[in-house]
Write a protein that holds these residues in place. Structure first.
Motif, PDB file in Angstrom:
ATOM      1  N   PRO A  74       0.826  -1.213   0.000  1.00 26.47           N
ATOM      2  CA  PRO A  74       0.000   0.000   0.000  1.00 26.47           C
ATOM      3  C   PRO A  74       0.861   1.265   0.000  1.00 26.47           C
ATOM      4  N   HIS A  75       1.990   1.222   0.680  1.00 29.60           N
ATOM      5  CA  HIS A  75       2.832   2.413   0.872  1.00 29.60           C
ATOM      6  C   HIS A  75       4.262   2.120   0.450  1.00 29.60           C
ATOM      7  N   CYS A  76       5.017   3.175   0.196  1.00 28.22           N
ATOM      8  CA  CYS A  76       6.324   2.982  -0.428  1.00 28.22           C
ATOM      9  C   CYS A  76       7.329   2.247   0.446  1.00 28.22           C
ATOM     10  N   ASP A  77       7.043   2.082   1.751  1.00 26.71           N
ATOM     11  CA  ASP A  77       8.053   1.468   2.621  1.00 26.71           C
ATOM     12  C   ASP A  77       7.731   0.040   3.067  1.00 26.71           C
ATOM     13  N   ASP A  78       6.548  -0.481   2.777  1.00 20.46           N
ATOM     14  CA  ASP A  78       6.124  -1.756   3.363  1.00 20.46           C
ATOM     15  C   ASP A  78       7.003  -2.943   2.935  1.00 20.46           C
ATOM     16  N   ILE A  79       7.223  -3.091   1.658  1.00 18.21           N
ATOM     17  CA  ILE A  79       7.995  -4.247   1.174  1.00 18.21           C
ATOM     18  C   ILE A  79       9.430  -4.187   1.677  1.00 18.21           C
ATOM     19  N   CYS A 173       3.070  -9.943  -0.041  1.00 16.40           N
ATOM     20  CA  CYS A 173       2.140  -8.896   0.403  1.00 16.40           C
ATOM     21  C   CYS A 173       1.840  -9.078   1.893  1.00 16.40           C
ATOM     22  N   TYR A 174       1.099  -8.116   2.461  1.00 14.89           N
ATOM     23  CA  TYR A 174       0.575  -8.288   3.817  1.00 14.89           C
ATOM     24  C   TYR A 174      -0.331  -9.514   3.876  1.00 14.89           C
ATOM     25  N   ASP A 175      -0.351 -10.142   5.055  1.00 10.86           N
ATOM     26  CA  ASP A 175      -1.185 -11.320   5.279  1.00 10.86           C
ATOM     27  C   ASP A 175      -2.639 -10.894   5.470  1.00 10.86           C
ATOM     28  N   ASP A 185      -5.286   0.560   4.814  1.00 10.03           N
ATOM     29  CA  ASP A 185      -4.665   0.323   3.501  1.00 10.03           C
ATOM     30  C   ASP A 185      -4.006  -1.056   3.462  1.00 10.03           C
ATOM     31  N   HIS A 186      -3.450  -1.478   4.606  1.00 11.67           N
ATOM     32  CA  HIS A 186      -2.787  -2.784   4.661  1.00 11.67           C
ATOM     33  C   HIS A 186      -3.815  -3.907   4.507  1.00 11.67           C
ATOM     34  N   TYR A 187      -4.899  -3.861   5.320  1.00  9.12           N
ATOM     35  CA  TYR A 187      -5.801  -5.027   5.261  1.00  9.12           C
ATOM     36  C   TYR A 187      -6.719  -5.004   4.049  1.00  9.12           C
TER      37      TYR A 187
HETATM   38 ZN   LIG Z   1       2.208   0.721   5.100  1.00  6.47          ZN
END
Ligand SMILES: [Zn+2]
Length: 340
Positions: A74-79, A173-175, A185-187
C-alpha cells in the motif's frame, strides 16, 4: 501472545539447520501423526496444522528463471521493511519482479503540502523498487488511509488484470488473515490480493479476456506485524545489505532513510557520538537501518522482532518469516499410478 511465538511452535530450541539445499522442513512439535504427515506429501507444501516450518535458503543457478512475482504494497516502505531480503533473494534466483503500490501515500511523509508528499513518496517508491532490482512499478493511486471507501471489486479488477497481463506466479504482500493490523490500507490491499490471486485464473471480469488470458497466482509469501501463522523462514543473510539499501533510499517516510544521519547530528549537538553510526552520514544511515531498525530497536521501529533474532532461532544470520501458501497440487495422478 507475541507474534513470533508462532514461530517457536514447531521447532526445538537446540535444532541446528545444516547449510545445504534450497529448503528443508523442520518437523513439528509434534506427535507421531504429525511426523508421519511431514514425511509424506508435505515436503513441498507444509501446512501450519502439521507444525512444520520450511527454511528456505538461497539456491545458485537461477532456479526461478522464467517466473514472475509481484511485490504488492500500500505504501512505499512496506515491502522494504518486511520483505526486502526475500524480494532480493527471489530476483537473484531468476524471478522477474514487479512492484504494485496501491495507495498514493498522500497522508504521510516529507513535503510542504499534500502534492509534495505524493511526489516524494512516489520518488521513494521508485528508488526502493530500483534498489531491489524490480523491473517496473505500477501505482494504483488510491487515497492514503482511506482505502475502505473503495469498492473492493474495483481494486480486485485492476489487480486481476495486472496478474493476467504480467503472468504473475507469486505474490509478496501483507497477510490478509493476520490479526490486529490497524492500517486500513494494509488489510484492504491484502484482502483484494488474496481474492485476485485465484480469480485471475477464472473467467471473472470476462471483458479482460479479450486482451489477456486467465492466469492464477500459485505462490504467496504473506508478512504481518501482528500474530500470524508462520510456516516459512527465508534465509536473507546474503541479501541483508540489499535490504538495508532498499530502506535507506526511502527518504520520504518510514523508519529508514536519513534517520541515522539525523540521529548522529542530534547526538553531536549534545556532544555525544555513537560508534555504530560511523564517521559520515552515509555510514550512519546504512548502519542505523542494519543494526537499529532491523535488529536492536526493531520491535519499536517496525512492530516485529529483529531479523537477526528471527534468524538465530534457525541457525541463520538474518531471516524473514512468512505465512507461505504454495501450489495446490493434486495427489490423484500418484494414487492412480499406484492403484490402477
Ligand atoms: Zn504501510
Amino acid at each position: 501472545m507475541k507474534r513470533r511465538h508462532f514461530i517457536n511452535a514447531g521447532i526445538k530450541a537446540s535444532t541446528i539447520i545444516p547449510a545445504v539445499g534450497a529448503s528443508m522442513v523442520i518437523p513439528g512439535n509434534a506427535n507421531a501423526e504429525d511426523k508421519e504427515a511431514s514425511a509424506g506429501n508435505s515436503m513441498e507444501r507444509p501446512t501450519p496444522e502439521q507444525g512444520n516450518i520450511v527454511i528456505e535458503k538461497y539456491t545458485e543457478g537461477k532456479p526461478h528463471a522464467g517466473k514472475v512475482f509481484a511485490a504488492i504494497q500500500p505504501h512505499c516502505d512496506d515491502i522494504a521493511i518486511f520483505a526486502g531480503g526475500t524480494v532480493a533473494k527471489l530476483i537473484a534466483e531468476g524471478y522477474t519482479g514487479y512492484m504494485i503500490r496501491t495507495s498514493n501515500d498522500e497522508a504521510t511523509g516529507a513535503g510542504k503540502n499534500v502534492g509534495e508528499q505524493v511526489l516524494n513518496n512516489e520518488l521513494s517508491n521508485d528508488a526502493t523498487a530500483a534498489a531491489l532490482g524490480l523491473r517496473k512499478v505500477y501505482n494504483l493511486g488510491y487515497r492514503n488511509h482511506r482505502m475502505e471507501e473503495y469498492n473492493i471489486q474495483e481494486i480486485k479488477g485492476r489487480l486481476i488484470f495486472l496478474f493476467r497481463l504480467l503472468k504473475v506466479d507469486t505474490v509478496i504482500c501483507y497477510d490478509p488473515w493476520s490479526q490486529y493490523e490497524e492500517n486500513p490500507d494494509h488489510y484492504v490491499t491484502a484482502k483484494a490480493v488474496e481474492a485476485a490471486c485465484w480469480q485471475a485464473g477464472s473467467h471473472d471480469y470476462p471483458e479482460q479476456l479479450e486482451v489477456v488470458k486467465p492466469h492464477s497466482v500459485k505462490e504467496k509469501f504473506y508478512f504481518a506485524r501482528g500474530p500470524q501463522i508462520v510456516n516459512r523462514v527465508v534465509d536473507t543473510s546474503r541479501f541483508i545489505d540489499k535490504k538495508v539499501e532498499s530502506n535507506v533510499v526511502i527518504t520520504s517516510q518510514g523508519p529508514g532513510g536519513h534517520a541515522g544521519s539525523a540521529l548522529r547530528k542530534s547526538l553531536a549537538a549534545q556532544g555525544k557520538t555513537l560508534p555504530i553510526l560511523g564517521n559520515n552520514d552515509a555510514t550512519a544511515d546504512f548502519n542505523y537501518v542494519k543494526h537499529l531498525m532491523l535488529d536492536i530497536d526493531s520491535q519499536h521501529l517496525r512492530g516485529v522482532p529483529s531479523d537477526k533474532e528471527t534468524g538465530k532461532k534457525y541457525g541463520l544470520e538474518w531471516a524473514e518469516a512468512f505465512h507461505y501458501i504454495g501450489p495446490n497440487t493434486s495427489l490423484l495422478p500418484e494414487y492412480i499410478k499406484k492403484n490402477s
